[in-house]
Scaffold this motif. Structure first.
Motif, PDB file in Angstrom:
ATOM      1  N   MET A  64     -22.912 -21.779  -6.816  1.00  0.00           N
ATOM      2  CA  MET A  64     -22.016 -21.294  -8.509  1.00  0.00           C
ATOM      3  C   MET A  64     -22.404 -22.014  -9.478  1.00  0.00           C
ATOM      4  O   MET A  64     -22.604 -22.956  -9.769  1.00  0.00           O
ATOM      5  N   LYS A  65     -22.413 -21.224 -10.751  1.00  0.00           N
ATOM      6  CA  LYS A  65     -22.510 -22.421 -12.045  1.00  0.00           C
ATOM      7  C   LYS A  65     -21.389 -22.515 -12.650  1.00  0.00           C
ATOM      8  O   LYS A  65     -20.142 -21.717 -12.363  1.00  0.00           O
ATOM      9  N   TYR A  66     -21.376 -24.061 -13.305  1.00  0.00           N
ATOM     10  CA  TYR A  66     -20.198 -24.256 -14.383  1.00  0.00           C
ATOM     11  C   TYR A  66     -20.618 -24.546 -15.524  1.00  0.00           C
ATOM     12  O   TYR A  66     -21.882 -24.973 -15.369  1.00  0.00           O
ATOM     13  N   CYS A  67     -19.672 -24.468 -16.117  1.00  0.00           N
ATOM     14  CA  CYS A  67     -20.338 -25.100 -17.745  1.00  0.00           C
ATOM     15  C   CYS A  67     -19.373 -26.284 -19.020  1.00  0.00           C
ATOM     16  O   CYS A  67     -17.819 -25.373 -18.648  1.00  0.00           O
ATOM     17  N   ALA A  68     -19.901 -27.436 -18.743  1.00  0.00           N
ATOM     18  CA  ALA A  68     -19.126 -28.536 -19.469  1.00  0.00           C
ATOM     19  C   ALA A  68     -19.739 -28.120 -20.958  1.00  0.00           C
ATOM     20  O   ALA A  68     -20.303 -28.665 -21.070  1.00  0.00           O
ATOM     21  N   LEU A  69     -18.907 -27.740 -21.476  1.00  0.00           N
ATOM     22  CA  LEU A  69     -17.867 -27.987 -22.922  1.00  0.00           C
ATOM     23  C   LEU A  69     -17.907 -29.041 -23.937  1.00  0.00           C
ATOM     24  O   LEU A  69     -17.013 -29.817 -22.989  1.00  0.00           O
ATOM     25  N   VAL A  70     -19.210 -29.757 -24.917  1.00  0.00           N
ATOM     26  CA  VAL A  70     -18.328 -30.560 -25.129  1.00  0.00           C
ATOM     27  C   VAL A  70     -18.547 -31.380 -26.306  1.00  0.00           C
ATOM     28  O   VAL A  70     -19.550 -29.919 -27.007  1.00  0.00           O
ATOM     29  N   ASN A  71     -18.494 -31.711 -27.286  1.00  0.00           N
ATOM     30  CA  ASN A  71     -18.212 -31.874 -28.753  1.00  0.00           C
ATOM     31  C   ASN A  71     -19.783 -32.618 -28.973  1.00  0.00           C
ATOM     32  O   ASN A  71     -20.323 -33.287 -28.236  1.00  0.00           O
ATOM     33  N   PRO A  72     -20.196 -32.235 -29.841  1.00  0.00           N
ATOM     34  CA  PRO A  72     -21.718 -32.662 -30.454  1.00  0.00           C
ATOM     35  C   PRO A  72     -21.422 -33.620 -30.304  1.00  0.00           C
ATOM     36  O   PRO A  72     -21.003 -35.009 -30.627  1.00  0.00           O
ATOM     37  N   GLY A  73     -22.828 -34.702 -30.104  1.00  0.00           N
ATOM     38  CA  GLY A  73     -22.993 -35.529 -29.696  1.00  0.00           C
ATOM     39  C   GLY A  73     -23.168 -36.452 -27.738  1.00  0.00           C
ATOM     40  O   GLY A  73     -23.928 -37.096 -28.270  1.00  0.00           O
ATOM     41  N   LEU A  74     -22.202 -35.472 -27.527  1.00  0.00           N
ATOM     42  CA  LEU A  74     -21.404 -36.113 -27.070  1.00  0.00           C
ATOM     43  C   LEU A  74     -22.563 -35.464 -25.161  1.00  0.00           C
ATOM     44  O   LEU A  74     -22.360 -35.661 -23.583  1.00  0.00           O
ATOM     45  N   GLU A  75     -23.519 -34.759 -25.329  1.00  0.00           N
ATOM     46  CA  GLU A  75     -24.047 -34.139 -24.514  1.00  0.00           C
ATOM     47  C   GLU A  75     -24.829 -34.568 -23.621  1.00  0.00           C
ATOM     48  O   GLU A  75     -25.076 -34.477 -22.230  1.00  0.00           O
ATOM     49  N   ASN A  76     -25.588 -35.517 -23.795  1.00  0.00           N
ATOM     50  CA  ASN A  76     -26.355 -36.762 -22.725  1.00  0.00           C
ATOM     51  C   ASN A  76     -25.756 -37.683 -21.843  1.00  0.00           C
ATOM     52  O   ASN A  76     -25.564 -37.680 -21.006  1.00  0.00           O
ATOM     53  N   ILE A  77     -24.302 -38.467 -22.258  1.00  0.00           N
ATOM     54  CA  ILE A  77     -23.281 -38.753 -22.014  1.00  0.00           C
ATOM     55  C   ILE A  77     -22.606 -38.114 -20.999  1.00  0.00           C
ATOM     56  O   ILE A  77     -22.454 -37.946 -19.589  1.00  0.00           O
ATOM     57  N   CYS A  78     -22.463 -36.408 -21.192  1.00  0.00           N
ATOM     58  CA  CYS A  78     -22.019 -35.736 -20.203  1.00  0.00           C
ATOM     59  C   CYS A  78     -22.389 -35.485 -19.021  1.00  0.00           C
ATOM     60  O   CYS A  78     -22.283 -35.529 -18.035  1.00  0.00           O
ATOM     61  N   GLY A  79     -24.010 -34.836 -19.759  1.00  0.00           N
ATOM     62  CA  GLY A  79     -25.107 -35.075 -18.531  1.00  0.00           C
ATOM     63  C   GLY A  79     -25.215 -36.243 -17.293  1.00  0.00           C
ATOM     64  O   GLY A  79     -25.322 -36.066 -16.600  1.00  0.00           O
ATOM     65  N   ILE A  89     -29.112 -28.528 -20.074  1.00  0.00           N
ATOM     66  CA  ILE A  89     -27.907 -29.706 -21.299  1.00  0.00           C
ATOM     67  C   ILE A  89     -28.647 -28.723 -22.323  1.00  0.00           C
ATOM     68  O   ILE A  89     -29.440 -28.248 -22.829  1.00  0.00           O
ATOM     69  N   SER A  90     -27.883 -28.119 -23.561  1.00  0.00           N
ATOM     70  CA  SER A  90     -28.339 -27.399 -24.633  1.00  0.00           C
ATOM     71  C   SER A  90     -26.614 -27.451 -25.619  1.00  0.00           C
ATOM     72  O   SER A  90     -25.959 -28.101 -25.537  1.00  0.00           O
ATOM     73  N   PRO A  91     -27.182 -27.779 -27.136  1.00  0.00           N
ATOM     74  CA  PRO A  91     -26.325 -28.691 -27.861  1.00  0.00           C
ATOM     75  C   PRO A  91     -24.932 -27.716 -27.825  1.00  0.00           C
ATOM     76  O   PRO A  91     -24.218 -26.373 -27.259  1.00  0.00           O
ATOM     77  N   GLY A  92     -23.887 -28.963 -27.202  1.00  0.00           N
ATOM     78  CA  GLY A  92     -22.561 -28.149 -26.651  1.00  0.00           C
ATOM     79  C   GLY A  92     -22.424 -27.856 -25.593  1.00  0.00           C
ATOM     80  O   GLY A  92     -21.088 -27.418 -24.990  1.00  0.00           O
ATOM     81  N   ALA A  93     -23.002 -27.612 -24.615  1.00  0.00           N
ATOM     82  CA  ALA A  93     -22.531 -27.265 -23.678  1.00  0.00           C
ATOM     83  C   ALA A  93     -23.884 -28.183 -22.374  1.00  0.00           C
ATOM     84  O   ALA A  93     -24.697 -28.115 -22.749  1.00  0.00           O
ATOM     85  N   VAL A  94     -23.087 -28.202 -21.210  1.00  0.00           N
ATOM     86  CA  VAL A  94     -24.345 -29.057 -20.659  1.00  0.00           C
ATOM     87  C   VAL A  94     -23.707 -28.042 -18.589  1.00  0.00           C
ATOM     88  O   VAL A  94     -22.290 -27.489 -18.567  1.00  0.00           O
ATOM     89  N   GLU A  95     -24.889 -27.187 -18.567  1.00  0.00           N
ATOM     90  CA  GLU A  95     -24.870 -26.196 -17.396  1.00  0.00           C
ATOM     91  C   GLU A  95     -25.111 -26.628 -15.752  1.00  0.00           C
ATOM     92  O   GLU A  95     -26.360 -27.582 -16.017  1.00  0.00           O
ATOM     93  N   PHE A  96     -24.334 -26.708 -14.641  1.00  0.00           N
ATOM     94  CA  PHE A  96     -24.610 -27.210 -13.651  1.00  0.00           C
ATOM     95  C   PHE A  96     -23.779 -25.733 -12.374  1.00  0.00           C
ATOM     96  O   PHE A  96     -23.361 -25.538 -12.843  1.00  0.00           O
ATOM     97  N   ASP A  97     -24.746 -26.861 -11.502  1.00  0.00           N
ATOM     98  CA  ASP A  97     -24.532 -25.575  -9.962  1.00  0.00           C
ATOM     99  C   ASP A  97     -23.819 -26.818  -9.234  1.00  0.00           C
ATOM    100  O   ASP A  97     -23.680 -28.073  -8.617  1.00  0.00           O
ATOM    101  N   SER A  98     -22.379 -25.970  -8.683  1.00  0.00           N
ATOM    102  CA  SER A  98     -21.899 -27.212  -7.630  1.00  0.00           C
ATOM    103  C   SER A  98     -20.883 -26.073  -6.789  1.00  0.00           C
ATOM    104  O   SER A  98     -20.814 -24.564  -6.889  1.00  0.00           O
TER     105      SER A  98
END
Length: 366
Positions: free
Chosen positions: A1-16, A29-38
């Motif tokens: 199942m796919k999920y997407c974490a939306l983040v503020n710009p600049g926080l993508e890598n720390i979110c990953g 990781i892409s601008p403003g979004a971090v996708e993963f399966d969970s």
């Protein structure tokens, strides 16, 4: 199942990185979004403990163009129940007309797909059962079902705020950018209303970020998450977190906020002047030191370096957070590791990350 974490710009890598640490999953990781399966249980654990995430979406899909939206592959009966209501929001897209057009196309696709699977939904703009979000990152539209129903970076504990305060996700970013990890000793100078030190304590002790019951989150009304809970967290190494400020008003505010956040016993918040630090704490006591500097503090640079040189262990890190226009000289006793800027709305933070040199030398700035 796919999920997407939306983040503020600049926080993508720390979110990953945070997702990997909390639930041991790889990310895209892409601008403003971090996708993963969970699986749903891991997603709930992330929802309650993630500090860098602004919204957590059960992903419906991504599209380059909104006329390509198709939601018929979603198993709607597993996700939502008939009779529930929703509201759709479109983020990060300029122009009210553009947002309305995207929302209209998206809502139409939702109703078409749900009705084909015999799920009856309705729209409620005031108090919906769940929220559907479409986020545009400049090239793609990310759409999903918001598991919280509110923005996760807006912390409940931020009751007594300072004009120089930041939201929880930014405070967490600063704590992590300093190099602080569980088991180490952190000192936050000019603590303001305590956000950075509180976020550090939540992170170091694996505490739930939000002081809410499960029923206050949208996922509690969705069949997919029925009967699930996010469970107890693993204990991390004990950390020492000290926060000091010269203002009694700031100290009182920080203590109250820490109490609301549930970390009052995990952070020592003291009123103290900058030049008192070396007389209070031992030489080479701390691994990481953070100074959040406002205009009135900028003329104290030499004293900050003097205290940091005394308090930090060899190779300890010093993080300056300041306004964009502040040009700080670099002490000869420190090495510049990184110089960065972080945008948050109209505010731009300037970040200097320094590392204390091992060799002794003559103190100076240049």
């Amino acid at each position: 199942m796919k999920y997407c974490a939306l983040v503020n710009p600049g926080l993508e890598n720390i979110c990953g990185k945070e997702i990997k640490e909390l639930i041991n999953l790889d990310t895209k990781i892409s601008p403003g979004a971090v996708e993963f399966d969970s699986d749903p249980k891991k997603a709930l654990s992330l929802l309650h403990r993630a500090q860098s995430v602004r919204r957590l979406l059960l992903q419906l899909g991504t599209w380059k163009k909104t006329d390509k939206i198709n939601l018929e592959n979603i198993k709607w009966p597993e996700w939502v129940a008939s009779g529930l209501s929703f509201r759709a929001e479109v983020e990060n897209l300029k122009g009210q007309e553009n947002r309305l057009a995207v929302a209209k196309a998206f809502v139409g696709a939702v109703f078409t797909a749900a009705e084909k699977q015999h799920i009856s939904l309705s729209i409620d703009l005031k108090k919906p059962d769940f929220l559907l979000v479409v986020h545009f990152n400049g090239t793609e539209y990310f759409a999903g079902l918001d598991l919280a129903g509110f923005e996760l970076n807006a912390r409940d504990y931020r009751v007594f705020t300072n004009s120089a305060s930041c939201k929880g996700d930014i405070g967490y970013f600063f704590a992590r950018r300093s190099g602080f990890v569980p088991g180490k000793k952190l000192l936050v100078g000019f603590a303001k209303d305590g956000v950075i030190s509180i976020e550090a304590a939540l992170y170091a002790n694996n505490k739930p970020v939000h002081r809410k019951t499960a029923e206050e989150f949208s996922y509690s009304r969705l069949p997919l998450f029925k009967g699930l809970n996010y469970g107890p967290a693993k204990t991390k190494k004990a950390s020492v977190i000290i926060a000091i400020d010269e203002s009694n008003q700031n100290v009182i505010a920080a203590r109250k906020n820490a109490q609301i956040a549930g970390v009052r016993e995990l952070v020592s918040i003291q009123r103290m002047y900058l030049d008192e630090l070396s007389g209070t704490y031992a030489e080479k006591e701390f691994d990481n030191l953070i100074f959040q500097i406002t205009t009135k503090d900028e003329d104290k640079l030499n004293e900050m370096y003097h205290q940091a040189e005394y308090l930090l262990k060899p190779k300890g890190t010093l993080l300056f957070i300041s306004r964009r226009g502040w040009d700080a000289a670099i002490s000869s006793k420190f090495t510049l590791v990184a110089k960065e800027e972080l945008e948050r709305g109209e505010h731009i933070y300037k970040i200097l990350l320094l590392k204390k040199k091992k060799a002794a030398g003559i103190f100076m700035t240049n």
